[in-house]
Design an enzyme around this catalytic site. Structure first.
Site, PDB file in Angstrom:
ATOM      1  CG  HIS A  88      15.742  -4.411   1.659  1.00  0.00           C
ATOM      2  ND1 HIS A  88      14.266  -5.064   1.297  1.00  0.00           N
ATOM      3  CD2 HIS A  88      15.699  -3.361   2.114  1.00  0.00           C
ATOM      4  CE1 HIS A  88      13.542  -3.884   1.842  1.00  0.00           C
ATOM      5  NE2 HIS A  88      14.297  -3.020   2.351  1.00  0.00           N
TER       6      HIS A  88
ATOM      7  CG  ASP B 274      13.508  -8.589   2.739  1.00  0.00           C
ATOM      8  OD1 ASP B 274      14.471  -7.997   2.259  1.00  0.00           O
ATOM      9  OD2 ASP B 274      13.244  -8.606   3.953  1.00  0.00           O
TER      10      ASP B 274
ATOM     11  CG  ASP C 132      10.814  -0.602   2.191  1.00  0.00           C
ATOM     12  OD1 ASP C 132      11.802  -0.861   1.833  1.00  0.00           O
ATOM     13  OD2 ASP C 132      10.215  -0.734   3.297  1.00  0.00           O
TER      14      ASP C 132
ATOM     15  CD  GLU D 248      15.585  -3.460   5.781  1.00  0.00           C
ATOM     16  OE1 GLU D 248      15.790  -2.465   6.598  1.00  0.00           O
ATOM     17  OE2 GLU D 248      14.517  -3.746   5.175  1.00  0.00           O
ATOM     18  CD  GLU D 249      10.983  -4.378   4.591  1.00  0.00           C
ATOM     19  OE1 GLU D 249      10.864  -3.808   5.832  1.00  0.00           O
ATOM     20  OE2 GLU D 249      10.892  -3.406   3.567  1.00  0.00           O
TER      21      GLU D 249
ATOM     22  CG  ASP E   7      20.891   0.257   2.552  1.00  0.00           C
ATOM     23  OD1 ASP E   7      20.297   0.165   1.525  1.00  0.00           O
ATOM     24  OD2 ASP E   7      20.742  -0.144   3.788  1.00  0.00           O
TER      25      ASP E   7
ATOM     26  CG  HIS F 210       6.362  -1.148   5.743  1.00  0.00           C
ATOM     27  ND1 HIS F 210       7.106  -1.539   6.818  1.00  0.00           N
ATOM     28  CD2 HIS F 210       7.437  -1.429   4.695  1.00  0.00           C
ATOM     29  CE1 HIS F 210       8.483  -1.807   6.568  1.00  0.00           C
ATOM     30  NE2 HIS F 210       8.412  -1.842   5.394  1.00  0.00           N
TER      31      HIS F 210
END
Length: 488
Positions: A123, A125, A155, A189-190, A217, A460
């Site tokens: 992903h 984003d 990530d 996705e986030e 994934d 994150h």
């Protein structure tokens, strides 16, 4: 009667059971033997070029387009252009399709249409980040001391860039594929509750009648086995995924001035409800995936731990209790979890709010559904608290450990990370992979990165970064994985 006597009797009974099992059953489990791979030659990627490519990708702030970032579309178009400029062979060779304005699908045509395609996900984003507490600004893409720093480095732009580097090199070498290969890059996705990217990509494939041999994934990584009781590294492979949803709790009653409160206030009632959920979690349970985790861990363990893991069924209550105490991660492997994440109340410090709200993020274990969770929460919090479901996905099915995709993944891990023990497990977070089950029964989650307990906290969090050496290893991994699944 002394209240400690029943506890003592229970412990003595459990001890007696363990002794009985030890007498009756001799544990002879040996580590599973993986097929010894022939020595392979890995592509020698340029670390400096890799670092620069990831650095430039991180500099583009593709924060998910929700809430205050809902108009953040331009970075995604910039990211599209960046990929075009950086990977010319891919864009010359592949058939590219844009889904829902921002998500990308690349098709690399194979020579044998009878073979089901392979699908690799990532992903684009990232989660938001402010400049506070970062050593380097979060979108600086700073390269320092062997790392690329910035939001999304781990990530999961590092994963995405490694995939693109691998494919660009394979095309440069003139490699031919025996099946179609798809790269699918979602854009939302986030947030967890945004469904424009992956679901519409899946809908696109369904309309075309396309099925996959397997999907790979993000998810598990190479990590320290101490979190699961081992003294060696393990390669965690997600073979299924917990469900995820948000549930809003709210309490309403007339507000007023804070100088003359009347208990219970809406805030007090709400806080009591949240506290009850933390103190009264749903019961633990074994899933097929976690049974496989324990079974394979037992083949790599030693001493008493080996005995306990090998006798999971007989020692089930003890082992489940241990999982709830070892770490938050192991606790999440055996139960549905509740996490209070947001609170809303008064807009002024001296005003009693007429309504107080809390968001509970839940991760649902295999074998339970969101209906089960909502019913349980209503029972725990009581009739004075309103329970509203905001959005969710249920747990996914489990991938087949005997499938071609899984065996090829194991083979590739053994070639790139020979000192790590591959272990299937229940992925406790959420990924775009959860939407792909209409297209295949074999959806796996693995990122070829060494992630220490310290590095996990950066995801994150502050000072997110990725080792350049790990980035190179990941590019080599994906190149080899494609060769093992899509060549010859």
């Amino acid at each position: 009667m002394n209240i400690f006597l029943p506890i003592l009797y229970a412990l003595l009974a459990l001890f007696g059971l363990i002794i009985l099992i030890m007498i009756i059953k001799t544990v002879t489990l040996k580590p599973e033997k993986s097929e010894k791979s022939e020595e392979v030659t890995l592509y020698d990627f340029d670390e400096n070029a890799l670092a620069e490519h990831l650095s430039e990708a991180v500099k583009i702030p593709t924060v998910s387009m929700v809430e205050e970032y809902k108009n953040n579309s331009q970075p995604f178009f910039r990211f599209h252009r960046y990929l075009e400029e950086t990977y010319p062979l891919i864009h010359k060779t592949a058939e590219k399709t844009i889904i829902a304005d921002y998500s990308l699908v690349y098709r690399f045509k194979g020579e044998n249409a009878e073979n089901l395609p392979a699908c690799f996900l990532a992903h684009m984003d990232v989660v938001p980040a402010d400049d506070k507490n970062w050593t380097h600004p979060p979108f600086s893409g700073k390269i320092e001391d062997g790392f690329v720093y910035g939001r999304g480095a781990m990530d999961m732009k590092g994963h995405l860039i490694a995939l693109m580097e691998a494919m660009e090199e394979l095309l440069r070498q003139g490699v031919k594929f025996n099946r179609d290969i798809y790269f699918c890059f979602g854009h939302d996705e986030e947030p967890g509750n945004s469904f424009d990217g992956a679901p519409n990509i899946v809908k696109y494939f369904e309309e075309k009648g396309i099925k996959f041999e397997f999907v790979l994934d993000e998810g598990g990584t190479i990590t320290d086995g101490r979190a699961l009781g081992l003294k060696k590294q393990i390669a965690l492979i997600g073979i299924s995924e917990k469900g995820m949803g948000d549930i809003e709790l709210s309490v309403e009653k007339p507000g007023g001035h804070a100088s003359n409160p009347k208990a219970p206030t809406v805030v007090g009632t709400l806080c009591e409800a949240v506290s009850k959920l933390e103190k009264k979690p749903m019961r633990t349970r074994w899933t097929k995936a976690t049974k496989n985790t324990v079974k394979i861990l037992a083949t790599h363990a030693k001493g008493p731990l080996k005995f306990v893991l090998a006798n999971r069924a007989a020692l089930s209550p003890l082992l489940k209790w241990a999982f709830t105490k070892i770490s938050p991660m192991t606790n999440a492997l055996v139960r549905t979890t509740f996490a209070p994440t947001m609170l809303w109340g008064s807009k002024a410090r001296n005003v009693l709010p007429p309504i107080a709200r809390a968001n509970i993020n839940t991760r649902i274990i295999t074998g339970q559904t969101m209906d089960d969770v909502v019913k349980y929460i209503k029972k725990v919090v009581g009739k004075d608290v309103k329970v509203e479901l905001q959005g969710y996905t249920n747990p996914t099915p489990e991938g087949d450990l005997s499938s071609f995709g899984y065996k090829s993944l194991i083979k590739t891990i053994s070639e790139l990370f020979p000192e790590s023990a591959p272990v299937p497990y229940l992925f406790i977070a959420a990924s775009d992979a959860r939407f792909y089950f209409p297209l295949t029964n074999n959806v796996f989650r693995f990122g070829p990165f060494n992630v220490t307990l310290d590095e996990q906290k950066r995801i994150h969090g502050y000072d997110e970064r990725l080792s350049i050496a790990d980035l190179k290893k990941a590019a080599q991994f994906f190149a080899r994985c494609i060769e093992n699944t899509c060549v010859n």
